[in-house]
Design an enzyme around this catalytic site. Sequence first.
Site, PDB file in Angstrom:
ATOM      1  N   ASP A 151       0.835  -1.202   0.000  1.00  0.00           N
ATOM      2  CA  ASP A 151       0.000   0.000   0.000  1.00  0.00           C
ATOM      3  C   ASP A 151       0.874   1.259   0.000  1.00  0.00           C
ATOM      4  O   ASP A 151       2.045   1.207   0.371  1.00  0.00           O
ATOM      5  CB  ASP A 151      -0.935   0.020   1.231  1.00  0.00           C
ATOM      6  CG  ASP A 151      -0.173  -0.057   2.540  1.00  0.00           C
ATOM      7  OD1 ASP A 151       0.865  -0.762   2.586  1.00  0.00           O
ATOM      8  OD2 ASP A 151      -0.586   0.590   3.519  1.00  0.00           O
ATOM      9  N   GLU A 152       0.280   2.346  -0.435  1.00  0.00           N
ATOM     10  CA  GLU A 152       0.862   3.674  -0.301  1.00  0.00           C
ATOM     11  C   GLU A 152       2.327   3.751  -0.740  1.00  0.00           C
ATOM     12  O   GLU A 152       3.176   4.248  -0.008  1.00  0.00           O
ATOM     13  CB  GLU A 152       0.715   4.153   1.160  1.00  0.00           C
ATOM     14  CG  GLU A 152      -0.755   4.261   1.575  1.00  0.00           C
ATOM     15  CD  GLU A 152      -0.959   4.718   3.010  1.00  0.00           C
ATOM     16  OE1 GLU A 152      -0.053   4.526   3.837  1.00  0.00           O
ATOM     17  OE2 GLU A 152      -2.040   5.263   3.299  1.00  0.00           O
ATOM     18  N   VAL A 153       2.593   3.256  -1.928  1.00  0.00           N
ATOM     19  CA  VAL A 153       3.960   3.364  -2.468  1.00  0.00           C
ATOM     20  C   VAL A 153       4.052   4.727  -3.165  1.00  0.00           C
ATOM     21  O   VAL A 153       3.784   4.852  -4.358  1.00  0.00           O
ATOM     22  CB  VAL A 153       4.280   2.218  -3.456  1.00  0.00           C
ATOM     23  CG1 VAL A 153       5.767   2.224  -3.785  1.00  0.00           C
ATOM     24  CG2 VAL A 153       3.865   0.871  -2.878  1.00  0.00           C
TER      25      VAL A 153
END
Length: 485
Positions: free
Chosen positions: A147-149
Amino acid sequence: MEDVNFPQRLVHVDLKGAPPRMNYYEQIFPIIASMGATGLLVEYEDMFPYHGRFSHLRAPHAYSSEDIAALHTLAATYNLSIIPLIQTFGHFEFILKHDEHRPIREIEHYPNALCPTHPDSFPLVTKLITQVLELHTSDKFLHIGADEVWHIGKCPRCQDYMEDKKMSISEFFLAWMFKVAWWVKKQHPHLTIIMWDDMMRNVTADVLKSSGIGELVEPMVWQYQTANFDLPSDIFSRYSSIFKGLWTASAFKGATGSTQFLPPIQHHINNQLTWKRVLSENKGEIKNFRGIALTGWQRYDHYAVLCELLPVALPSLCLCLRVLTQGSFTESDHDYVSQALGFPHRINVLPFPRPQVVEQGANFPGHKVYVGVQMWSNFVCKYQAISNSEGMLGWFSDYLRSRNFTNPVQVENIMSQVNEVAENLSELRTHLIPWLLEVVYEDTVEEWVGSFIDPLLKKLTSVIEECKTQIMIGGRVRDYKKSDY
Ligand SMILES: [Zn+2]
């Protein structure tokens, strides 16, 4: 509206902060299992006993391999499955903060994401996964995060690579996840691999399909809001055309503010109800719904302060599980959970605004911490009220104090109020430390007290000292200072 069931109800155990002692699991597993949990999604982060070349990744109180074996035995007693979660792209802070792993950062001065084209990245990720899976041989699922790269395709090497292969950011992201998942599947064909979906949420079906990712992973769609989910309207049909299974994730804590200390329970209940409604509305589109993970974030990331502690959020977790098993939230559900946790009254699902009456008398594991944090928040509110009071603003301003021009009548009044808060807080500190130590390790107690009690006590002490000085001065002529006006 068609009814929807949640075949799996996983409790996310986020160990990147305030990891529970092993005996706390022993106390809470029977409760969460009886409330309907079917498994645990364990995000070890630095609590995993990495060894050999990676022993430096371990936190001071990291679990041992024996602890993880014991966790499995204990979970099995209550029919709880275990799904380990290891990040493999972004939120790689607990690794990238170490000097020896700095070279594989995507952006040299940011510790968030790894660089997928660095030759050391893939060997590192696969070695870490290998160590984790060595202690999860009987488990059937692996969550590989993702997530949230935020930092992707930023370094010159990645940019050259993407240009050379004519890849978009999404294709580049998917290529890395494919590479990782392919490797896992090759080594461990029995494993079902799960990953967070947010980086794929707006990727077209064509791009998803040609990446091959659909054959290897199952997405977990997370959404922690209520009423309106911020999801593309075609998400369920699109994912169902690509992936073999679909998961969702709600939250029971750690999702309403990085500095939140008590979960706003009604919000979390509504979040479960919203998931139930959204899934029912889209039931026809969803091919193979696997279940839901109730996330319980302990920090917003590796570097953030602690948010709600697990014992403080156990009532929220149990109420949320009840909502998922019953499909609704009635007064009798509210009573059922309140009684099961030993509350002499209905659990307060609206703990804000503070201050509020502290909920005494429950007897669930960690209830003393639940009480202590409520008391603490009331004291904080009390001091804020004093700081904003007319006495303090009108007769004890920075200017007046700097000129030693204060009226002892007012100052004595301020001092007695501040003193009372300081004494209460100080007394709470002596009780809360042993209460916390029953549940978490020493380093968490040091962090919680050092973050939320000691700075306030220091501030209160300095105000009291200043009051004393001003009272001694005793309301004399104002100290005039030469001005430039
Ligand atoms: Zn790069």
